[in-house]
Design a protein around this motif. Sequence first.
Motif, PDB file in Angstrom:
ATOM      1  N   ASN A  95      -7.175  29.327 -45.973  1.00  0.00           N
ATOM      2  CA  ASN A  95      -8.025  30.465 -45.671  1.00  0.00           C
ATOM      3  C   ASN A  95      -7.513  31.728 -46.339  1.00  0.00           C
ATOM      4  O   ASN A  95      -8.273  32.492 -46.930  1.00  0.00           O
ATOM      5  CB  ASN A  95      -8.068  30.703 -44.151  1.00  0.00           C
ATOM      6  N   GLU A 152      -1.618  33.751 -35.626  1.00  0.00           N
ATOM      7  CA  GLU A 152      -3.080  33.749 -35.689  1.00  0.00           C
ATOM      8  C   GLU A 152      -3.673  32.425 -36.139  1.00  0.00           C
ATOM      9  O   GLU A 152      -4.765  32.053 -35.711  1.00  0.00           O
ATOM     10  CB  GLU A 152      -3.544  34.869 -36.638  1.00  0.00           C
ATOM     11  N   GLU A 153      -2.966  31.728 -37.022  1.00  0.00           N
ATOM     12  CA  GLU A 153      -3.546  30.507 -37.592  1.00  0.00           C
ATOM     13  C   GLU A 153      -2.429  29.596 -38.094  1.00  0.00           C
ATOM     14  O   GLU A 153      -1.340  30.061 -38.436  1.00  0.00           O
ATOM     15  CB  GLU A 153      -4.475  30.882 -38.756  1.00  0.00           C
ATOM     16  N   ASP A 154      -2.713  28.306 -38.141  1.00  0.00           N
ATOM     17  CA  ASP A 154      -1.739  27.348 -38.671  1.00  0.00           C
ATOM     18  C   ASP A 154      -1.363  27.732 -40.095  1.00  0.00           C
ATOM     19  O   ASP A 154      -2.165  28.311 -40.827  1.00  0.00           O
ATOM     20  CB  ASP A 154      -2.314  25.938 -38.651  1.00  0.00           C
ATOM     21  N   ILE A 194      -5.852  26.234 -43.113  1.00  0.00           N
ATOM     22  CA  ILE A 194      -4.603  26.901 -42.763  1.00  0.00           C
ATOM     23  C   ILE A 194      -4.341  28.083 -43.689  1.00  0.00           C
ATOM     24  O   ILE A 194      -5.101  28.341 -44.623  1.00  0.00           O
ATOM     25  CB  ILE A 194      -3.417  25.904 -42.851  1.00  0.00           C
ATOM     26  N   ASN A 195      -3.270  28.806 -43.401  1.00  0.00           N
ATOM     27  CA  ASN A 195      -2.812  29.891 -44.261  1.00  0.00           C
ATOM     28  C   ASN A 195      -1.581  29.434 -45.045  1.00  0.00           C
ATOM     29  O   ASN A 195      -0.862  28.530 -44.625  1.00  0.00           O
ATOM     30  CB  ASN A 195      -2.455  31.127 -43.440  1.00  0.00           C
ATOM     31  N   ARG A 254       3.023  27.140 -33.165  1.00  0.00           N
ATOM     32  CA  ARG A 254       3.120  28.456 -33.823  1.00  0.00           C
ATOM     33  C   ARG A 254       3.896  29.418 -32.934  1.00  0.00           C
ATOM     34  O   ARG A 254       4.763  30.167 -33.408  1.00  0.00           O
ATOM     35  CB  ARG A 254       1.731  29.010 -34.126  1.00  0.00           C
TER      36      ARG A 254
END
Length: 259
Positions: A67, A119-121, A19-20, A198
């Motif tokens: 990430n 874009e990302e979790d 994840i971010n 999201r």
Amino acid sequence: MFLPVRRLNYYLAGIVIIINLIILAAGKGTRLGKLTENVPKPLLTLKDGNTILDKHLASAAKVGCFNNIYLVTGYNADAFDRYLQEHGGVNKLETIFNPQYGTYGPLVSLWAARQKMLEEDFVIVNGDTIYRHTVFEKLNLAGRDHITLAISNKDNIEKDDMKVVLDRENYLVEVSKVNDHARLVSAGAALVAGAKHRRIFVDKLHQVISEDGFLARKGFWHEIFNLLVGDSEQVNSTLIGLDQWKEIDTIEDLNNTAF
């Protein structure tokens, strides 16, 4: 791909979520007076010689599930740029500037990062709060398709605490600063996992900042969770100990942080 040992263990167990991390660090930190006249609160030095931001990055690195790390800046944003230069750049750390940090508060800081959210979790944390790596671990284990708020039991609720009410199944009912009967507080950390969630989260964020009267107040980012609950979206909770996080609000906090 090289994986740190901690991430590798999770990966082999089949439960890791990559994840971010979004750190909200745009505020002025006025409660610390002259200490934050020229220095953003996350760059204040703690008793052990590390900054609050150092602690964030160390905990994130120890977990090994992030990430990218996005630091939303505003007040004295140049100081964060100098921090990155002095440290030779920090791997995976990127700043996102919120030019309206002084007018509209943390909700607009989230809005500045909305594209990254889609874009990302991601995990959201308050930039003026120190977290042990175990907080990130527990949020990471909260599920692949959930919205989860980190909460703690607290005997002595303070006026400025973000108070939490849960139902019998430990789903969120309400989060605010005004519930005098609550015995739970938000730790200022949340996970949003899954493309559907999201998108819903960003939609609710857009709804909040589009409301009539929004420009006349500085809303808390927890408002989004109340909107989600109001639309029958489940918001999970994960319980963490008060010894796993600490908000830095006073000089005493700076001098007595054992993390």
